[in-house]
Write an enzyme that holds these catalytic residues in place. Structure first.
Site, PDB file in Angstrom:
ATOM      1  N   LYS A  88      14.452   0.422  -4.316  1.00 22.42           N
ATOM      2  CA  LYS A  88      13.539  -0.329  -5.058  1.00 22.42           C
ATOM      3  C   LYS A  88      13.767  -0.261  -6.457  1.00 22.42           C
ATOM      4  CE  LYS A  88      10.494  -0.924  -1.395  1.00 22.42           C
ATOM      5  NZ  LYS A  88       9.326  -0.391  -0.568  1.00 22.42           N
TER       6      LYS A  88
ATOM      7  N   GLN B   5       4.478   3.452  -1.146  1.00 23.48           N
ATOM      8  CA  GLN B   5       5.358   3.352   0.068  1.00 23.48           C
ATOM      9  C   GLN B   5       4.616   3.860   0.996  1.00 23.48           C
ATOM     10  OE1 GLN B   5       8.715   2.290  -0.102  1.00 23.48           O
ATOM     11  NE2 GLN B   5       8.445   2.158   1.969  1.00 23.48           N
TER      12      GLN B   5
ATOM     13  N   ASP C 212       2.996  -5.796  -2.747  1.00 23.35           N
ATOM     14  CA  ASP C 212       3.507  -5.864  -1.311  1.00 23.35           C
ATOM     15  C   ASP C 212       2.653  -6.892  -0.485  1.00 23.35           C
ATOM     16  OD1 ASP C 212       5.593  -4.200  -0.139  1.00 23.35           O
ATOM     17  OD2 ASP C 212       4.365  -2.564  -0.182  1.00 23.35           O
TER      18      ASP C 212
END
Ligand code: NAP
Length: 280
Positions: free
Chosen positions: A50, A94, A117
């Protein structure tokens, strides 16, 4: 006739070039904060990817690495701080988090306007009613692939195998919004093959190597394999028996090199969108 292989890597590169150009034209650089807790090796790889993707596209990123023993309150305080920062447009925690964390509470603490997300219930609800700002990365990546290869879901029967909140359910919703007739299958679906054989578009998002065999696929179907499994030799593979199914399908995604790179790109897309919403 053998299927056209959908090249997720090439499409991702094309999308990244476009995102980079858009970023260059913003008044301020978009910013993404990535939080990792503990030392799960897979999570470490994802976070590194990322950061690398952000750097390639001119997006500022910063990482917060909390120890395995971190407390929920610490993480919530950090999210609160990042929610208030103007230079940070997107916040990503995460997953999975260590067992002591309440994942739902953590995700709910992220400002929905920075939820790149697309896991916050507000954004999930917006997606349901078709008024989204962000799209969940993996399903959005799949839709971009269908579009790139001229596979129009309208009027088609789309079968999604898997009903998780991050892949199966939002995938079904996006296909429905594009006027497919959608069937969702899961572990309690009897006669899975009977249903998958009806699919014009088949999306496999289960996590079981070799689950989708050639006899389960309709001649000419477009087959999208979302899964990222490891086979007995430790090689990355999907749910679909790629070699056999590619002889029957019209389009098929490989693993690796299919949905994975597009999922990564969609995080950049959402960060760019957030920056634009924040007036950059
Ligand atoms: P998940 O939360 O474990 O969900 C798996 C789904 O598969 C569940 O809905 C489950 O049904 C269903 N299922 C299990 N066994 C089945 C069977 N025999 N027949 C039909 N359905 C069955 O997994 P996920 O997070 O959605 O991820 C799915 C796969 O995609 C994994 O391999 C994951 O690594 C991969 N993935 C890839 C990307 C990417 O970027 N390419 C991103 C995210 C995930 P129940 O609901 O009934 O249990």
């Amino acid at each position: 006739m053998a299927a056209t292989i959908i090249d997720g890597k090439a499409l991702a590169a094309k999308c990244k070039a476009r995102i980079k150009e858009e970023v260059e034209h913003l008044s301020k650089r978009p910013g993404l904060a990535v939080i990792i807790v503990g030392d799960n090796p897979a999570s470490r790889i994802y976070v590194n990817h990322k950061k690398k993707d952000c750097a390639e596209c001119g997006i500022y990123s910063e990482e917060y690495a909390l120890p395995e023993c971190a407390r929920q309150e610490e993480l919530l305080e950090l999210i609160d701080l990042l929610n208030g920062r103007e230079d940070i447009d997107g916040i990503l925690v995460q997953l999975p988090l260590p067992a002591q964390f309440d994942e739902k509470a953590v995700l709910n603490a992220i400002d929905p306007g920075k939820d790149v997300d697309c896991f916050h219930p507000y954004n999930v609800g917006q997606l349901m009613i078709g008024e989204h700002t962000f799209l969940p990365c993996t399903p959005a990546g799949v839709m971009a692939m269908l579009d790139e290869y001229g596979i129009d879901p309208a009027g088609k029967h789309a079968v999604v195998v898997g009903r998780s909140n991050i892949v199966g359910k939002p995938q079904a919703m996006l296909l429905l919004q594009r006027h497919a007739t959608v069937t969702i299958c899961h572990s309690r679906t009897p006669n899975l093959a009977e249903i998958t054989r009806q699919a014009d578009i088949l999306v496999a998002a289960v996590g079981k190597t070799g689950l989708i065999t050639a006899d389960m696929v309709n001649e000419g179907a477009a087959v999208i394999d979302v899964a990222m499994n490891r086979n007995e030799e430790g090689k990355l593979c999907g749910d679909v028996d790629f070699e056999a199914v590619k002889e029957k399908a019209s389009f098929i995604t490989p693993v690796p090199g299919g949905v994975g790179p597009m999922t990564r790109v969609m995080l950049l897309e959402n960060t760019l969108t957030a920056a634009k919403v924040h007036g950059k």
